[in-house]
Write a protein that holds these residues in place. Structure first.
Motif, short mmCIF file in Angstrom:
data_model
loop_
_atom_site.label_atom_id
_atom_site.label_comp_id
_atom_site.label_asym_id
_atom_site.label_seq_id
_atom_site.Cartn_x
_atom_site.Cartn_y
_atom_site.Cartn_z
N LEU A 13 0.86 -1.17 0.00
CA LEU A 13 0.00 0.00 0.00
C LEU A 13 0.90 1.23 0.00
O LEU A 13 1.84 1.33 0.80
CB LEU A 13 -0.90 0.01 1.23
CG LEU A 13 -1.90 1.14 1.36
CD1 LEU A 13 -2.87 1.18 0.18
CD2 LEU A 13 -2.68 1.01 2.67
N LYS A 71 -4.23 2.92 4.84
CA LYS A 71 -4.62 3.94 3.87
C LYS A 71 -4.64 5.32 4.50
O LYS A 71 -5.01 5.48 5.65
CB LYS A 71 -6.03 3.66 3.31
CG LYS A 71 -6.06 2.69 2.20
CD LYS A 71 -7.47 2.64 1.61
CE LYS A 71 -7.47 1.71 0.42
NZ LYS A 71 -8.77 1.68 -0.23
N ASN A 77 -4.27 6.45 -3.01
CA ASN A 77 -3.62 5.24 -2.53
C ASN A 77 -3.46 4.24 -3.65
O ASN A 77 -4.40 3.97 -4.39
CB ASN A 77 -4.43 4.61 -1.38
CG ASN A 77 -4.38 5.46 -0.13
OD1 ASN A 77 -3.40 5.44 0.58
ND2 ASN A 77 -5.42 6.23 0.12
N TYR A 79 -2.58 0.35 -4.50
CA TYR A 79 -2.59 -0.94 -3.83
C TYR A 79 -2.13 -2.02 -4.81
O TYR A 79 -2.65 -2.12 -5.92
CB TYR A 79 -4.01 -1.24 -3.32
CG TYR A 79 -4.14 -2.59 -2.67
CD1 TYR A 79 -3.62 -2.82 -1.39
CD2 TYR A 79 -4.78 -3.64 -3.32
CE1 TYR A 79 -3.74 -4.06 -0.79
CE2 TYR A 79 -4.90 -4.88 -2.72
CZ TYR A 79 -4.38 -5.08 -1.47
OH TYR A 79 -4.48 -6.31 -0.87
#
Length: 161
Positions: A13, A71, A77, A79
């Motif tokens: 992440l 997050k 963000n 991922y």
């Protein structure tokens, strides 16, 4: 150059900023992305220590951010899930002057020579990531900057049959 695919062994992440781009505007967009990232970086929470930063390139977008544990709702963000395959190439940072040429040569070799005959294709959302982090040196108290190129890949459909 030998490229060896590996499956990522953990979810990744990254929190940061993203810009839309194109091949024709990429070199103007990267400094703008860097400035935007510099403004928000002090506010990124849950950073993994030692700090790991990445620049991700996609077909029409670029992203810059830090690896995080959770997050950050106020930022973009990125991922990448466990199990996605990647080719990782370590590039020790000895000189900032030679780094761009070295990275360009590795990218060219990967995309022009290895990828077409590998049975893989580039991951659709993110082609590659430049990952920057520091590694503790053996027998020294200092740290050394390391850059890794991660080429995200998946099996080609023509090989799935």
């Amino acid at each position: 150059m030998i490229f060896s695919p590996v499956a990522l062994n953990e979810d990744i992440l990254v929190s940061g900023v993203e810009l839309k781009t194109s091949e024709s505007t990429l070199f103007e967009d990267l400094p703008a992305l860097s400035k935007k990232y510099a403004k928000i970086r002090p506010n990124i929470q849950f950073q993994i220590k030692p700090l790991t930063t990445c620049v991700a390139s996609g077909p029409n977008k670029v992203f810059m951010g830090d690896f995080v544990l959770k997050k950050n709702k106020e930022f973009k963000n990125l991922y990448i899930s466990k199990g996605i395959e990647a080719v990782k190439v370590n590039i020790p940072v000895y000189s900032q002057l030679t780094l761009p040429a070295k990275v360009a040569k590795i990218r060219k070799c990967f995309y022009d020579e290895w990828l077409p005959s590998s049975g893989y294709r580039s991951f659709p959302e993110w082609k590659d990531l430049e990952v920057y982090h520091y590694r503790r040196r053996y027998f020294r108290k200092s740290r050394k900057m390391i850059m890794e190129l991660w080429f995200l890949i998946e099996k080609s459909e023509k090989n799935d049959n």
